[in-house]
Design a protein around this motif. Structure first.
Motif, PDB file in Angstrom:
ATOM      1  N   LEU A  43     121.472  29.900 104.585  1.00 27.72           N
ATOM      2  CA  LEU A  43     121.226  30.632 103.335  1.00 27.72           C
ATOM      3  C   LEU A  43     119.864  31.310 103.352  1.00 27.72           C
ATOM      4  O   LEU A  43     119.722  32.434 102.866  1.00 27.72           O
ATOM      5  N   ARG A  44     118.875  30.647 103.915  1.00 23.80           N
ATOM      6  CA  ARG A  44     117.539  31.255 104.012  1.00 23.80           C
ATOM      7  C   ARG A  44     117.562  32.481 104.910  1.00 23.80           C
ATOM      8  O   ARG A  44     116.928  33.495 104.610  1.00 23.80           O
ATOM      9  N   GLU A  45     118.295  32.406 106.013  1.00 23.87           N
ATOM     10  CA  GLU A  45     118.418  33.563 106.901  1.00 23.87           C
ATOM     11  C   GLU A  45     119.141  34.709 106.204  1.00 23.87           C
ATOM     12  O   GLU A  45     118.756  35.871 106.338  1.00 23.87           O
ATOM     13  N   GLU A  46     120.196  34.380 105.460  1.00 23.54           N
ATOM     14  CA  GLU A  46     120.931  35.424 104.734  1.00 23.54           C
ATOM     15  C   GLU A  46     120.047  36.059 103.669  1.00 23.54           C
ATOM     16  O   GLU A  46     120.050  37.272 103.479  1.00 23.54           O
ATOM     17  N   PRO A  55     112.318  33.628 101.882  1.00 19.09           N
ATOM     18  CA  PRO A  55     112.502  32.936 100.603  1.00 19.09           C
ATOM     19  C   PRO A  55     111.440  31.872 100.376  1.00 19.09           C
ATOM     20  O   PRO A  55     110.776  31.420 101.304  1.00 19.09           O
ATOM     21  N   PHE A  56     111.313  31.462  99.125  1.00 17.95           N
ATOM     22  CA  PHE A  56     110.453  30.348  98.763  1.00 17.95           C
ATOM     23  C   PHE A  56     111.103  29.075  99.286  1.00 17.95           C
ATOM     24  O   PHE A  56     112.276  28.820  99.028  1.00 17.95           O
ATOM     25  N   MET A  57     110.373  28.277 100.037  1.00 21.59           N
ATOM     26  CA  MET A  57     110.952  27.103 100.692  1.00 21.59           C
ATOM     27  C   MET A  57     111.298  25.980  99.710  1.00 21.59           C
ATOM     28  O   MET A  57     111.970  25.032 100.069  1.00 21.59           O
ATOM     29  N   GLY A  58     110.873  26.092  98.475  1.00 24.09           N
ATOM     30  CA  GLY A  58     111.188  25.080  97.469  1.00 24.09           C
ATOM     31  C   GLY A  58     112.525  25.302  96.786  1.00 24.09           C
ATOM     32  O   GLY A  58     112.983  24.451  96.027  1.00 24.09           O
ATOM     33  N   TRP A  59     113.151  26.440  97.038  1.00 22.39           N
ATOM     34  CA  TRP A  59     114.444  26.712  96.417  1.00 22.39           C
ATOM     35  C   TRP A  59     115.535  25.891  97.083  1.00 22.39           C
ATOM     36  O   TRP A  59     115.581  25.754  98.299  1.00 22.39           O
ATOM     37  N   ASP A  60     116.465  25.391  96.257  1.00 16.20           N
ATOM     38  CA  ASP A  60     117.612  24.676  96.808  1.00 16.20           C
ATOM     39  C   ASP A  60     118.731  25.672  97.099  1.00 16.20           C
ATOM     40  O   ASP A  60     118.578  26.879  96.909  1.00 16.20           O
ATOM     41  N   ALA A  61     119.874  25.167  97.572  1.00 19.18           N
ATOM     42  CA  ALA A  61     120.982  26.031  97.989  1.00 19.18           C
ATOM     43  C   ALA A  61     121.532  26.841  96.819  1.00 19.18           C
ATOM     44  O   ALA A  61     121.848  28.029  96.971  1.00 19.18           O
ATOM     45  N   ARG A  65     121.688  30.938  96.593  1.00 18.15           N
ATOM     46  CA  ARG A  65     122.937  31.678  96.370  1.00 18.15           C
ATOM     47  C   ARG A  65     122.800  32.618  95.170  1.00 18.15           C
ATOM     48  O   ARG A  65     123.279  33.753  95.204  1.00 18.15           O
ATOM     49  N   GLU A  66     122.141  32.127  94.136  1.00 17.22           N
ATOM     50  CA  GLU A  66     121.924  32.927  92.932  1.00 17.22           C
ATOM     51  C   GLU A  66     121.075  34.172  93.252  1.00 17.22           C
ATOM     52  O   GLU A  66     121.403  35.286  92.840  1.00 17.22           O
ATOM     53  N   ALA A  71     120.576  39.993  94.425  1.00 17.77           N
ATOM     54  CA  ALA A  71     120.086  41.063  95.297  1.00 17.77           C
ATOM     55  C   ALA A  71     121.241  41.972  95.739  1.00 17.77           C
ATOM     56  O   ALA A  71     121.077  43.182  95.862  1.00 17.77           O
ATOM     57  N   LYS A  72     122.410  41.388  95.980  1.00 22.35           N
ATOM     58  CA  LYS A  72     123.558  42.189  96.378  1.00 22.35           C
ATOM     59  C   LYS A  72     124.099  43.012  95.223  1.00 22.35           C
ATOM     60  O   LYS A  72     124.563  44.132  95.419  1.00 22.35           O
TER      61      LYS A  72
END
Length: 74
Positions: A43-46, A55-61, A65-66, A71-72
């Motif tokens: 998810l971080r790569e996407e 991305p901020f490394m503190g974000w969860d999955a 996704r949100e 962004a899309k």
């Protein structure tokens, strides 16, 4: 930096220490770190691919996704 016996022995290149390290298998060339099977890494790569920044490394999955969906959409 705190030093202990292992740190000093590694720097001293003590042949006794080298023998122990060799027996433990740390000098083997076939030891390679495996690619993490962590879904959050994908998810971080996407996120980085879609948004263009890391991305901020503190974000969860769920948060990733949100953010990817936003962004899309926008």
């Amino acid at each position: 930096m705190k030093q202990n016996y292992i740190d000093r022995a590694m720097r001293a290149r003590d042949p006794r220490f080298a023998k122990i390290v060799d027996r433990l298998g740390y000098k083997r060339r076939d030891m390679v770190a495996e690619e993490p099977a962590d879904p959050i890494s994908a998810l971080r790569e996407e996120y980085e691919r879609v948004v263009g920044k890391r991305p901020f490394m503190g974000w969860d999955a769920d948060k990733l996704r949100e953010k990817i969906a936003a962004a899309k959409a926008g």
